[in-house]
Design a protein around this motif. Structure first.
Motif, PDB file in Angstrom:
ATOM      1  N   TRP A 443       0.834  -1.211   0.000  1.00  0.00           N
ATOM      2  CA  TRP A 443       0.000   0.000   0.000  1.00  0.00           C
ATOM      3  C   TRP A 443       0.865   1.256   0.000  1.00  0.00           C
ATOM      4  O   TRP A 443       0.565   2.231  -0.684  1.00  0.00           O
ATOM      5  CB  TRP A 443      -0.957   0.035   1.188  1.00  0.00           C
ATOM      6  N   SER A 444       1.942   1.239   0.755  1.00  0.00           N
ATOM      7  CA  SER A 444       2.811   2.430   0.770  1.00  0.00           C
ATOM      8  C   SER A 444       3.288   2.752  -0.639  1.00  0.00           C
ATOM      9  O   SER A 444       3.357   3.913  -1.032  1.00  0.00           O
ATOM     10  CB  SER A 444       4.051   2.227   1.628  1.00  0.00           C
ATOM     11  N   PHE A 445       3.633   1.722  -1.367  1.00  0.00           N
ATOM     12  CA  PHE A 445       4.113   1.919  -2.734  1.00  0.00           C
ATOM     13  C   PHE A 445       2.993   2.467  -3.635  1.00  0.00           C
ATOM     14  O   PHE A 445       3.168   3.450  -4.355  1.00  0.00           O
ATOM     15  CB  PHE A 445       4.641   0.587  -3.281  1.00  0.00           C
ATOM     16  N   VAL A 446       1.840   1.835  -3.536  1.00  0.00           N
ATOM     17  CA  VAL A 446       0.721   2.178  -4.410  1.00  0.00           C
ATOM     18  C   VAL A 446       0.126   3.553  -4.065  1.00  0.00           C
ATOM     19  O   VAL A 446      -0.272   4.310  -4.952  1.00  0.00           O
ATOM     20  CB  VAL A 446      -0.333   1.046  -4.322  1.00  0.00           C
ATOM     21  N   ASP A 447       0.109   3.872  -2.787  1.00  0.00           N
ATOM     22  CA  ASP A 447      -0.465   5.163  -2.363  1.00  0.00           C
ATOM     23  C   ASP A 447       0.220   6.352  -3.034  1.00  0.00           C
ATOM     24  O   ASP A 447      -0.414   7.342  -3.385  1.00  0.00           O
ATOM     25  CB  ASP A 447      -0.362   5.329  -0.841  1.00  0.00           C
ATOM     26  N   LYS A 448       1.524   6.254  -3.190  1.00  0.00           N
ATOM     27  CA  LYS A 448       2.275   7.352  -3.820  1.00  0.00           C
ATOM     28  C   LYS A 448       1.808   7.557  -5.254  1.00  0.00           C
ATOM     29  O   LYS A 448       1.782   8.685  -5.756  1.00  0.00           O
ATOM     30  CB  LYS A 448       3.774   7.028  -3.838  1.00  0.00           C
ATOM     31  N   ILE A 449       1.493   6.476  -5.894  1.00  0.00           N
ATOM     32  CA  ILE A 449       1.046   6.578  -7.294  1.00  0.00           C
ATOM     33  C   ILE A 449      -0.384   7.125  -7.342  1.00  0.00           C
ATOM     34  O   ILE A 449      -0.677   8.048  -8.105  1.00  0.00           O
ATOM     35  CB  ILE A 449       1.146   5.197  -7.984  1.00  0.00           C
ATOM     36  N   SER A 450      -1.262   6.581  -6.487  1.00  0.00           N
ATOM     37  CA  SER A 450      -2.646   7.098  -6.483  1.00  0.00           C
ATOM     38  C   SER A 450      -2.664   8.582  -6.180  1.00  0.00           C
ATOM     39  O   SER A 450      -3.467   9.318  -6.730  1.00  0.00           O
ATOM     40  CB  SER A 450      -3.545   6.431  -5.449  1.00  0.00           C
TER      41      SER A 450
END
Ligand code: NAD
Length: 489
Positions: A443-450
């Protein structure tokens, strides 16, 4: 080995997942002799149903999924129904009484599995009630199986996790990622760690890039409302795609047990280069399908689907380039792409090896094909190795050859993902479920993209035609690096 015994409570027992996957999987386990006779299932859902009517509906769903099924009557006689609104505190007590009675009747050793096959907004509430109303006070094991999505971002995932952890410890929580139940996903480890010929090459000296594609032909169908709040990044990348990356990239575990394998996967997530701001735009591409033709049929654009905002900014396609900053992987791009309404239904992994140092087989400008190892996850299951050999009768002319291993032909006898996962859970093997550390790091990785995507409107949506392989930009992502997506055939 001893056959597992348990009471399984399925919350959401009249839903799609229960009918299409859970009941048929339980039946297959029963048919294969993997369940002991000491089992009972309680189906929980809101609607009023008698046990009889519930058993009939279980039978119907099994018959719809499996060609020859006999013994259905005795199998479904262990199914019970409890009509119950999960937000209503008063019905947990009668559920508890029912569970205790069945525990006694079938001698279930006080083992309990709670399977939450419902909308995620109920997960926390159910877990809290299971504890406060005493359903988790058992003499045997208690396990919670929880469906995706596990949160909407890191914050909400943490909140959910805290709620669950009030009632269950981390090793009692089985977070489903059904890709981890797939035969060929499990085979990634076997291919890597049971063969002498791959692992020595499995690094940045010999691999040029890795490509993971999971394409769907279907669109959002009736799930527009949910999908609008999710999108391909949350629905596919945070879980399934990153899980495949972790299995491909992890170091050999010192033992094939849950702790060791999970620990190695977690290290991959920790080594993943976090993208922020401009780097997101350079390394990730989002897409949304417009009108097009799929299997000869004209289909509407995403923005024309039911329950979808006509100006929706939601992505139905994602392609991205990941870097894993370890000694093993530095410099090797991992490309991922996934989307809806694409040209083919296919999940596959292509490992492209580096070119040999010099080519002795040049014919004018013709070059050799690189060696590829392709892992076919679905719908076909198997592996293909692409080599170069000499054409019969010719001199120094090479021709590509395919060494193919098809895992099919066993004709429906390969267990389905849900069958494996249910069985694993009953035996207490959590290896193929995701640990909280994996969930939070991904999630930490994906949150930056979202974050970047939510703050900038996608000006060019829709940007790919339904029935294609995604937007042009997804091809450019590889072309910039001198690569291209190997065709999915
Ligand atoms: P569904 O909408 O078909 O079923 C929901 C079930 O929950 C029904 O049995 C309904 O009666 C019950 N329910 C709803 N509100 C209730 C309440 N207040 N009290 C008691 N029962 C209530 O959903 P589904 O497609 O089966 O999905 C269930 C879960 O599985 C979701 O988390 C979903 O994301 C996940 N999932 C589903 C699939 C799939 O193929 N359907 C695949 C992967 C994950």
């Amino acid at each position: 080995t001893e056959k597992p015994t348990a009471l399984i409570m399925i919350f959401g027992a009249t839903g799609d997942l229960a009918k299409r996957k859970l009941f048929p999987s339980l039946y297959r386990l029963y048919k294969r002799g993997k369940l002991s006779d000491r089992y009972a299932i309680i189906g929980v859902a809101r609607r009023e149903l008698t046990n009889d009517a519930f058993q009939k509906s279980v039978k119907t769903s099994i018959q719809a999924a499996i060609k020859d099924c006999d013994d259905l009557d005795s199998f479904v006689s262990h199914f019970y129904y409890h009509s119950h609104d999960v937000t209503d505190s008063s019905s947990y007590l009668s559920l508890k009484t029912m569970a205790n009675d069945l525990d006694q009747h079938y001698q279930l050793d006080g083992n309990r599995i709670f399977y939450l096959a419902m909308a995620p907004e109920f997960f926390g509430t159910i877990a809290e009630h299971l504890k406060s109303d005493g359903l988790t006070e058992v003499s045997g094991f208690k396990r919670l199986v929880i469906e995706k999505p596990f949160g909407h971002d890191l914050e909400s995932a943490k909140e959910l996790n805290n709620q669950l952890r009030q009632a269950f410890s981390e090793d009692e929580v089985y977070r489903i990622d059904h890709y981890l139940g797939k035969e060929m996903v499990q085979n990634i480890e076997v291919i890597r760690f049971a063969n002498a010929i791959f692992e020595p090459l499995w690094n940045n000296r010999y691999i040029s890039n890795i490509q993971i594609t999971s394409s769907e032909v279907l669109g959002v169908e009736e799930r527009g409302r949910y999908y609008e709040t999710s999108g391909a990044l949350r629905d596919m990348v945070q879980n399934h795609m990153l899980q495949m990356v972790a299995l491909l990239a992890m170091e050999p575990p010192i033992r094939l047990n849950t702790e060791e394998i999970r620990a190695e996967k977690v290290k991959v997530f920790r080594a993943m280069n976090m993208l922020e701001g401009e780097a997101v735009k350079e390394n990730f591409v989002r897409g949304q399908y417009g009108r097009g033709t799929v299997d000869g049929v004209d289909v509407p654009a995403y923005r024309e689907e039911q329950m979808v905002n006509p100006e929706s900014n939601t992505e139905t396609f994602v392609a991205g380039k990941l870097s894993i900053d370890t000694f093993r992987w530095k410099g090797v791009p991992f490309y991922i792409r996934t989307g809806k309404k694409m040209a083919a239904k296919s999940t596959k992994i292509v490992i492209q090896f580096k070119d040999i140092p010099m080519n002795l087989y040049y014919q004018t400008e013709k070059t050799l094909n690189p060696n590829l190892l392709v892992i076919h996850i679905q719908p076909e299951e198997g592996i293909t190795l692409y080599l170069n050999a000499q054409k019969a009768g010719e001199n120094v002319e090479t021709t590509p050859v395919k060494l193919n291993f098809a895992n099919s032909g066993i004709d429906g006898n390969t267990p389905e993902a849900y069958e494996r996962l249910l069985y694993d859970c009953m035996r207490g093997d959590a290896t193929n479920f995701t640990h909280w550390d994996e969930v939070s790091l991904s999630w930490s990785f994906v949150d930056k993209i979202s974050e970047v995507w939510e703050n900038t409107k996608a000006e060019n949506f829709p940007n790919y035609e339904a029935g294609s392989m995604g937007p042009r930009k997804a091809d450019e992502l590889l072309e910039k690096d001198g690569f291209f997506w190997w065709p999915v055939d």
